[in-house]
Design a protein around this motif. Sequence first.
Motif: not given
Length: 338
Positions: A93, A121, A123, A125-126, A129, A330, A333-334, A337
């Motif tokens: 991220g 990606a 951060e 967005e992560l 998520r 983060v 989220g990572a 993903q």
Amino acid sequence: VEPNTPLNDDEVLVTSWKRAIGLDKATAAWRVEEPTKKRLRLDDGSTDEDSYVGVMTTVGRIKPVDLSSCVLDSLLEDCEAFLGERPKNAVIGVPACFLPSQRRATEAAAYKAGLQKVQIANEPELAARAHDTAQHDERLAMVFDLGGGTLDVSLVDVGGRTAEVISTAGDLNLGGDDFTRAVIDVDPSLSIDEAERVKIDLTTSKKTETVTRSDLEKASSILLERCCDAAREACVLGDARLEGDELSDEPSPAKTTRAKRRKQAKQSQRALDDLRKAAPNIKIVPQQGSRTVDDLVLVGAATKMPCVQKCLSKLTGVPYRKAVDPDRAVAFGAALQA
């Protein structure tokens, strides 16, 4: 290196190099604040194969890419010790405000650390998520990321299984370290390490021996206003409004599509970048927006401070999400993903 650990003659301690990674001389001139330039002793990048600025130390020139690679290598070693094998692929991220050159430099650092496949990606967005903000259709989440040295505020358009950053703002020279110095303003007898401990203690207690939450909030008033300014700027770029902001106008009945909002945000971002170069100290004045912020997601250890949480909840008019530890949002989220 631990804060109180003495350094050997062949060792140096470098902090905040992330602010300079992947930047050439011209970009660093307007993107990195003067105090940071002096502390890092940034050169002009003339000897670098990619023309990126480097950090000058007593043991020679160090590239921010190499420093990031060392951090990633240490993380991979920790993973290997826990999992029994060294990871080969990773989702990394980065702040949404990272330039393309900074993203390329981060990717280069990952490959130097031995990773074979890397996905870069955003951060925000992560984090969105990780908090599962996309469980509802067409919601607007504000991701407020206050780290040790930088602040990033993004509006993320979420719906179904998608999440897209539509605007981003922030302060590259504002972070938790500044709030630590605010603690010292309240009690000058404290050292940096002691002030950091007091700041952490105030996240769970209303007062310590010499500093109260109220004291820190008053001493941080200018810092908190800078946080609010960044949030307002993100809303201006994302055509949104803050329900609790006293400076906001009345809501507009106008509606826009996601594609149109994305196009307008990109145009506004380009215009704002040009304006910042011409007038670095310009202050953004909030304007009327067509959408409201539905979710507030906090990222970074500094967002655990009650004064920050109180300020943002009042500004947005919505409570912040507590599902995930701000320190881990983060990373979670990572993992999702990946």
